[in-house]
Motif scaffolding. Structure first.
Motif, mmCIF file in Angstrom:
data_model
loop_
_atom_site.group_PDB
_atom_site.id
_atom_site.type_symbol
_atom_site.label_atom_id
_atom_site.label_comp_id
_atom_site.label_asym_id
_atom_site.label_seq_id
_atom_site.Cartn_x
_atom_site.Cartn_y
_atom_site.Cartn_z
ATOM 1 N N GLU A 263 0.849 -1.200 0.000
ATOM 2 C CA GLU A 263 0.000 0.000 0.000
ATOM 3 C C GLU A 263 0.881 1.246 0.000
ATOM 4 O O GLU A 263 1.864 1.345 0.743
ATOM 5 C CB GLU A 263 -0.906 -0.010 1.225
ATOM 6 N N ILE A 264 0.510 2.212 -0.831
ATOM 7 C CA ILE A 264 1.267 3.457 -0.950
ATOM 8 C C ILE A 264 0.335 4.607 -0.584
ATOM 9 O O ILE A 264 -0.685 4.825 -1.240
ATOM 10 C CB ILE A 264 1.807 3.638 -2.374
ATOM 11 N N THR A 265 0.683 5.325 0.480
ATOM 12 C CA THR A 265 -0.169 6.408 0.972
ATOM 13 C C THR A 265 0.668 7.654 1.225
ATOM 14 O O THR A 265 1.907 7.599 1.291
ATOM 15 C CB THR A 265 -0.879 6.004 2.272
ATOM 16 N N PRO A 275 -2.457 16.271 1.111
ATOM 17 C CA PRO A 275 -1.670 15.090 0.720
ATOM 18 C C PRO A 275 -2.166 14.448 -0.568
ATOM 19 O O PRO A 275 -1.398 13.785 -1.265
ATOM 20 C CB PRO A 275 -1.821 14.145 1.910
ATOM 21 N N ALA A 276 -3.461 14.650 -0.894
ATOM 22 C CA ALA A 276 -3.985 14.038 -2.119
ATOM 23 C C ALA A 276 -3.282 14.589 -3.352
ATOM 24 O O ALA A 276 -3.045 13.858 -4.328
ATOM 25 C CB ALA A 276 -5.493 14.271 -2.208
ATOM 26 N N GLU A 277 -2.937 15.870 -3.353
ATOM 27 C CA GLU A 277 -2.235 16.456 -4.496
ATOM 28 C C GLU A 277 -0.871 15.811 -4.684
ATOM 29 O O GLU A 277 -0.426 15.598 -5.814
ATOM 30 C CB GLU A 277 -2.078 17.959 -4.294
ATOM 31 N N TYR A 278 -0.221 15.524 -3.585
ATOM 32 C CA TYR A 278 1.104 14.920 -3.659
ATOM 33 C C TYR A 278 1.015 13.439 -4.022
ATOM 34 O O TYR A 278 1.910 12.895 -4.676
ATOM 35 C CB TYR A 278 1.838 15.119 -2.342
ATOM 36 N N GLN A 279 -0.041 12.780 -3.592
ATOM 37 C CA GLN A 279 -0.247 11.387 -3.961
ATOM 38 C C GLN A 279 -0.425 11.253 -5.472
ATOM 39 O O GLN A 279 0.018 10.280 -6.081
ATOM 40 C CB GLN A 279 -1.483 10.834 -3.231
ATOM 41 N N ASP A 280 -1.034 12.248 -6.090
ATOM 42 C CA ASP A 280 -1.325 12.173 -7.523
ATOM 43 C C ASP A 280 -0.073 12.235 -8.394
ATOM 44 O O ASP A 280 -0.106 11.803 -9.552
ATOM 45 C CB ASP A 280 -2.283 13.298 -7.921
ATOM 46 N N VAL A 331 4.510 1.759 1.912
ATOM 47 C CA VAL A 331 5.255 3.010 1.983
ATOM 48 C C VAL A 331 4.283 4.143 2.285
ATOM 49 O O VAL A 331 3.318 4.352 1.543
ATOM 50 C CB VAL A 331 6.003 3.297 0.669
ATOM 51 N N GLU A 332 4.550 4.845 3.376
ATOM 52 C CA GLU A 332 3.787 6.038 3.725
ATOM 53 C C GLU A 332 4.706 7.240 3.571
ATOM 54 O O GLU A 332 5.726 7.361 4.259
ATOM 55 C CB GLU A 332 3.266 5.952 5.157
ATOM 56 N N PHE A 333 4.358 8.115 2.640
ATOM 57 C CA PHE A 333 5.145 9.330 2.425
ATOM 58 C C PHE A 333 4.583 10.420 3.336
ATOM 59 O O PHE A 333 3.446 10.868 3.159
ATOM 60 C CB PHE A 333 5.058 9.770 0.964
#
Length: 752
Positions: A263-265, A275-280, A331-333
């Motif tokens: 899982e990548i979050t 954080p959603a913008e960075y996830q994209d 991985v959790e960024f």
């Protein structure tokens, strides 16, 4: 040879219980060293009471100064006599017996210098350093012996007698504990090589202990980039053969299990940062084989987005959670606020030719910017990748205040120019000669300049190419290329040609993997002296046109996934370009070209598969028509001679306005030792050249429409000392009447 100083200490037999008081001190034997200096080393004042032990300490201090070969201290009543014999001066330094390393190279290793005071200890250190230098060149049996030849006026010649010995080769490299990859595959990863037939040319088969440390690191990087996060090299054993002429090297490794991304979050500890913008912006997806490089690339993308949004001191912390049951890594960024530290300055040292700005532009930060350790590491890698420096160290230290950082860049330059002269052979044009000059760091500005003149068969080529990688200090590459070519008629060329090209260009990034090139092209082309069999045919009429200029603007877009390294075993390269002529000049046309290339490795990376598809289209307007010199008539596929397929008038090849070709090939090992650099391949090509203006035809025409040709064959790849060579053995399985097939061709291999 050790240097021994014979010392006589003139102290009375009852020295242990004797005290002395001297009213005067006499110094004898000194020539260059002042008496006051010797008294200072002795530390004995006039009228001072000293013991025998203190006299011995004075003797040790004088001798320890390194200025004297012998020292003798003699108490004579109330008078102390200090007799010294100074070390001689070095008249000259020479080396005897060296062949592999030149005198000027050896002089750079030693401390001793002419016109300096000779020091036996320093000479012994020099001999030790020279021995280490030979060991680094694989000659562990080398022996260095310093000898002294006495001259007049207290001078000596220092001679280093050198026995170089033979190179100790690496006879065999083996691996223990590897299951996922074969010994053959791992031997291609490391820098050390086994001795083979080319041992006189390949220097990497010599045993160098420091190289083994580098090999440990590259093995670790290789495995970890493929998901083996627990991999480690437990030990490296280097055993010397009984004859002491070769080493057997064994790497003991523990591979562990291969992990994939789970899982990548993304989470944010900074207010107002979504954080959603960075996830994209992340490219990596669950299920992909884990690689630290992919994590680092993801961090870089997020931090670049933070800079773009004006979020200062944004740091991305990857937090890894291990799942041993399903062999995944979550991985959790985490987006966190880093310490408020700024770059005070960037200090650059060691560059004597390269300008500071060439090094400085490798940094994404300038003085006053927020400090980001990752950006500094990336800049260090870019500096090393320039190829201008033998060594490049980049370190950060605290500046004038705790919130300031100074970045120190220390480099050691290397040669960047090449002058080449040699011969060549091509199955198409026969033997030729070439003279070339290349400078990768022209005038220390980071520019590349290449000039080349070549003559082969009935062809003469002249090329000058210049590249400025940072035009006006920006990430824009300026290029300027000019070329001139002449060909004469022969058995295959039915006409003479003159062709000149001048092309300035600008290339800049448009995305992470994409680059766009804009260019202007001024071309002069001329056909003359036709010697064919159709005086009023197509080629004859085209030679009668004379010289024509074309003035064109063009662009080319390339997309290369290898820039990001998302998959170490695969990559895709796409390109599309067009050229529009008619801005002045004598003709109007649109030339369009496209290609796609892909590569992947299978069977534990033992076999490489490649595929490519490319094509071109040339369309003339304004009542103009193409000539043979303008059309596609070069070699586009294996199994056929250059100009061996496409439209023909009688037996005269005309070239075509369109071409398309698909190539498929596999490269695989042949079971030969890796150090030979020989591998095999198989290929299958299908393609065609078609379409030509038939208005002036007088002879029979053929292949003017699309007619696909097919060829299969085997290849032999050799990474030779003269460059990568490729030998193709082809068999045509479908061709048209009049095609000229080719069973064998030898080319310089191009890598994808």
């Amino acid at each position: 040879m050790a240097f021994v100083a014979i010392v006589l200490l003139g102290l009375p037999g009852q020295a242990e219980a004797q005290n002395y008081r001297f009213n005067s001190v006499s110094i004898e034997g000194n020539q260059r060293v002042d008496g006051a200096t010797i008294l200072n080393y002795a530390g004995i004042a006039r009228g001072e009471t000293v013991s025998a032990a203190e006299l011995n300490e004075a003797y040790q201090r004088i001798l320890g100064s390194g200025l004297f070969e012998t020292v003798n201290i003699e108490p004579q009543g109330s008078r102390l006599v200090i007799k010294v014999e100074e070390y001689p001066t070095i008249n000259r330094i020479s080396f005897e017996g060296n062949k592999r390393l030149k005198d000027e190279d050896l002089e750079g290793f030693i401390e001793s210098r002419s016109r300096q005071v000779f020091s036996p200890s320093k000479a012994e250190r020099d001999a030790s350093v020279l021995t280490e230098a030979y060991e680094q060149n694989g000659r562990i049996a080398a022996r260095i012996t310093p000898k002294v030849i006495r001259r007049s006026d207290n001078r000596v010649d220092l001679v280093f007698e050198i026995f170089e010995g033979g190179k100790i080769e690496v006879q065999r490299i083996g691996f223990v504990g590897n299951r996922a990859y074969s010994d053959r595959r791992l031997r291609r990863v490391i820098d050390s090589k086994q001795a083979g037939l080319l041992r006189a040319i390949i220097e990497r088969d010599s045993f160098v202990e420091d190289r083994l440390q580098f090999d440990r690191q590259v093995l670790t990087d290789f495995y970890q980039s493929r998901g083996y996060v627990d991999f480690r090299v437990t030990s490296v054993n280097a055993e010397l053969a009984r004859e002491r002429d070769a080493y057997f090297v064994t790497f003991n490794v523990q591979e562990g299990q291969q992990f994939r991304f789970g899982e990548i979050t993304t989470v944010s500890d900074i207010p107002n940062v979504d954080p959603a913008e960075y996830q994209d912006v992340l490219k990596v997806r669950p299920g992909v084989i884990y690689s630290p490089t992919l994590v680092e690339n993801s961090v870089a993308r997020m931090e670049r987005l933070g800079i773009k949004q004006g979020v200062d001191f944004l740091r991305v912390e990857p937090r890894i959670t291990r799942n041993d049951r399903d062999l995944t890594l979550d991985v959790e960024f985490a987006l966190v606020r880093g310490p408020r530290v700024f770059v005070e300055r960037i200090d650059i040292e060691g560059n004597t030719t390269t300008l500071d700005r060439v090094i400085r532009r490798q940094f994404d930060v300038v003085e006053g910017d927020p400090f980001n350790p990752r950006q500094i590491r990336e800049a260090a890698e870019r500096i090393r990748a320039l190829g201008f420096f033998k060594e490049a160290d980049v370190n950060a230290r605290e500046g004038s205040r705790p919130d300031q950082v100074v970045v120190d860049v220390n480099v050691e330059e290397t040669t960047t120019g090449t002058l080449s002269f040699g011969g060549s052979y091509s199955t198409d044009s026969g033997f030729g000669i070439m003279l070339g000059f290349s400078e990768r760091n022209f005038m220390g500005r980071g520019q590349e300049l290449t000039a080349q003149v070549s003559f082969g068969g009935d062809t003469a080529n002249y090329v000058v190419d210049f590249t400025e990688p940072a035009f006006l200090g920006r990430d824009v590459e300026f290029g300027f290329r000019t070329s001139y070519q002449e060909t004469d008629t022969n058995n295959t060329n039915l006409y003479d040609t003159v062709y000149g090209d001048l092309r300035p260009s600008l290339t800049f990034p448009v995305s992470e993997n994409g680059r766009l090139a804009l260019y202007y092209s001024l071309v002069y082309g001329e056909m003359n002296d036709y010697i064919g069999t159709f005086p009023n045919g197509i080629l004859a009429n085209e030679t009668n046109i004379g010289g024509r200029f074309s003035s064109a603007l063009g662009y080319e877009y390339t997309y290369d996934t290898r820039r990001t390294g998302l998959n170490p075993n695969a990559g895709v390269l796409l390109s599309f370009g067009q050229e529009f002529a008619g801005l002045g000049g004598d003709v109007e046309f649109i030339r369009t070209s496209a290609r796609i290339l892909g590569q992947t490795k299978v069977l534990n990376e033992e076999v490489t598969l490649r595929a490519s598809l490319e094509g071109g289209m040339l369309e003339y307007g304004g009542g103009d028509s193409s000539r043979a010199i303008d059309r596609y008539n070069n070699k586009i596929m294996r199994g056929f001679e250059p100009g061996g397929i496409g439209p023909k008038e009688g037996n005269e090849f005309l070239g075509g306005n369109y071409y398309a070709v698909a190539k498929f090939e596999a490269e695989f090992p042949l079971g030969l030792p890796e150090e030979y650099g020989i591998s095999g391949g198989a290929f299958y090509d299908v393609g065609s050249i078609w379409d030509v203006n038939t208005a002036n035809a007088v002879g029979p025409l053929s292949s003017t429409g699309f007619k696909d040709r097919h060829a299969v064959g085997l290849s032999l790849f050799w990474k030779s000392p003269f460059g990568p060579l490729r030998m193709n053995f082809a068999h045509t399985i479908k061709k048209e009447p009049g095609d000229s097939d080719q069973f064998f061709d030898l080319t310089v291999r191009t890598e994808f």
